[in-house]
Design an enzyme around this catalytic site. Structure first.
Site, PDB file in Angstrom:
ATOM      1  N   LYS A  82      49.315  33.230  45.451  1.00  0.00           N
ATOM      2  CA  LYS A  82      49.626  34.630  45.839  1.00  0.00           C
ATOM      3  C   LYS A  82      50.034  34.774  47.294  1.00  0.00           C
ATOM      4  O   LYS A  82      49.489  35.611  48.032  1.00  0.00           O
ATOM      5  CB  LYS A  82      48.437  35.536  45.515  1.00  0.00           C
ATOM      6  CG  LYS A  82      48.114  35.581  44.018  1.00  0.00           C
ATOM      7  CD  LYS A  82      47.033  36.594  43.718  1.00  0.00           C
ATOM      8  CE  LYS A  82      46.620  36.584  42.257  1.00  0.00           C
ATOM      9  NZ  LYS A  82      45.895  35.352  41.831  1.00  0.00           N
TER      10      LYS A  82
HETATM   11  O1  LIG Z   1      46.640  40.031  38.046  1.00  0.00           O
HETATM   12  C1  LIG Z   1      46.097  38.927  38.150  1.00  0.00           C
HETATM   13  C2  LIG Z   1      46.671  37.876  38.833  1.00  0.00           C
HETATM   14  C3  LIG Z   1      46.047  36.669  38.856  1.00  0.00           C
HETATM   15  N1  LIG Z   1      44.852  36.478  38.243  1.00  0.00           N
HETATM   16  C4  LIG Z   1      44.241  35.136  38.306  1.00  0.00           C
HETATM   17  O2  LIG Z   1      44.169  34.598  36.987  1.00  0.00           O
HETATM   18  C5  LIG Z   1      42.939  33.941  36.793  1.00  0.00           C
HETATM   19  C6  LIG Z   1      42.135  34.670  35.743  1.00  0.00           C
HETATM   20  O3  LIG Z   1      40.962  33.969  35.427  1.00  0.00           O
HETATM   21  P1  LIG Z   1      40.052  34.339  34.147  1.00  0.00           P
HETATM   22  O4  LIG Z   1      38.897  33.403  34.249  1.00  0.00           O
HETATM   23  O5  LIG Z   1      40.892  34.074  32.918  1.00  0.00           O
HETATM   24  O6  LIG Z   1      39.672  35.758  34.281  1.00  0.00           O
HETATM   25  C7  LIG Z   1      42.242  33.897  38.147  1.00  0.00           C
HETATM   26  O7  LIG Z   1      42.639  32.703  38.801  1.00  0.00           O
HETATM   27  C8  LIG Z   1      42.825  35.093  38.861  1.00  0.00           C
HETATM   28  O8  LIG Z   1      42.839  34.926  40.260  1.00  0.00           O
HETATM   29  C9  LIG Z   1      44.285  37.515  37.570  1.00  0.00           C
HETATM   30  O9  LIG Z   1      43.201  37.385  36.987  1.00  0.00           O
HETATM   31  N2  LIG Z   1      44.918  38.715  37.533  1.00  0.00           N
END
Ligand SMILES: O=c1ccn([C@@H]2O[C@H](COP(=O)(O)O)[C@@H](O)[C@H]2O)c(=O)[nH]1
EC number: 4.1.1.23
Length: 278
Positions: free
Chosen positions: A96
């Site tokens: 990001k």
């Molecule tokens: O809008 C967003 C952008 C990035 N993320 C990232 O994705 C994963 C989600 O992890 P989970 O364990 O599946 O919840 C995490 O690395 C976030 O930083 C997001 O969730 N939402």
């Protein structure tokens, strides 16, 4: 040179529409019986790569969980990226990044220049200094067959206050981001290299994704509460471009590698069913 969009299109055709995140949370390290240090981090990542690197289209390491260990953690990120590339999955680094253009050039070199130790297939980028400030990333990605996924409608509840704010031209901030990224993908075939991040948790927001012609990364599935069935509500007619992303939902099945593979196969089957248009 094959573009990222073309490589992603092929990977999804061969392996299915799925991105699995590598998010080594301290709680997961403990659950896996691993120490909360670089040795535990290294073991965690090796187990994940060996279990699923050869069957998932895209793997998304979350940079924050490596950076928290300083330079040795970043070293593990470098070796994890190398292992993933050798396993045949595309690597999307969730980092990001965003800044003024001259600094974005340095970020672009760090992640999208093939001579960099942190070189990956694609990165996530933040557009809140203006989508135009990300131009050095778009240019280097285009030059080397890389991709960039720009945050548009994020999965967290706090994102809406900023992203759905309406500007002077009547468009939301998110729609402006969507429209500017769509321009970058004009004429690309079979798929543009510039994607958007749109959370699976957000429901029907009325944003127009029809002209993006690029991949739509959908985090928020599993641990954040969204299900594959929610994808249809969020994406409507843009479903064929969606790349569902799961981290904790899959990682929670470890450290047993058969269990990690079974969790991956389960969420992939759910996504295939949800994304089937007929
Ligand atoms: O809008 C967003 C952008 C990035 N993320 C990232 O994705 C994963 C989600 O992890 P989970 O364990 O599946 O919840 C995490 O690395 C976030 O930083 C997001 O969730 N939402």
């Amino acid at each position: 040179m094959e573009t990222f969009g073309a490589r992603l299109h092929r990977a999804v055709a061969e392996r299915g529409p799925l991105c699995v995140g590598i998010d080594p949370h301290p709680g997961l390290l403990a659950q896996w019986g691993l120490s909360d240090d670089v040795e535990g981090l290294d073991r965690f990542c090796r187990i994940v790569v060996e279990a699923i690197g050869d069957r998932v289209a895209v793997v998304k390491p979350q940079s924050a969980f490596f950076e928290r260990f300083g330079s040795r953690g970043v070293g593990i990120l470098e070796s994890t990226i190398r292992q993933l590339r050798n396993s045949g999955s595309l690597v999307l680094l969730d980092v990001k990044r965003g800044d003024i253009g001259s600094t974005v050039s340095a970020y672009a070199s760090a992640y999208l220049d093939p001579s960099s130790p942190l070189y990956v297939d694609a990165v996530t980028a933040s557009p809140y200094l203006g989508v135009g400030s990300l131009a050095p990333m778009f240019e280097l990605a285009a030059a080397h067959g890389g991709g960039v996924f720009v945050l548009a409608l994020t999965s967290n509840p706090e994102g809406a206050a900023v992203q759905r704010a309406v500007g002077a031209d009547g468009r939301t901030v998110a729609q402006t981001v969507i429209d500017e990224v769509s321009q970058l993908n004009r004429g690309a075939d079979p798929l543009g290299s510039f994607g958007l991040v749109v959370g699976a948790t957000i429901g029907d927001t009325g944003h127009d994704l029809a002209g993006v012609n690029g991949p739509l990364l959908a985090p928020g599935l599993g641990a954040q509460g969204a299900t594959a069935a929610d994808l249809r509500t969020v994406f409507g007619s843009s479903l064929p471009s969606v790349l569902p992303s799961y981290s904790r939902e899959v990682l929670g099945a470890g450290p047993d590698q058969e269990a990690l593979r079974a969790a991956t196969d389960r969420v992939l089957a759910e996504c295939r069913a949800a994304l089937a248009t007929s």
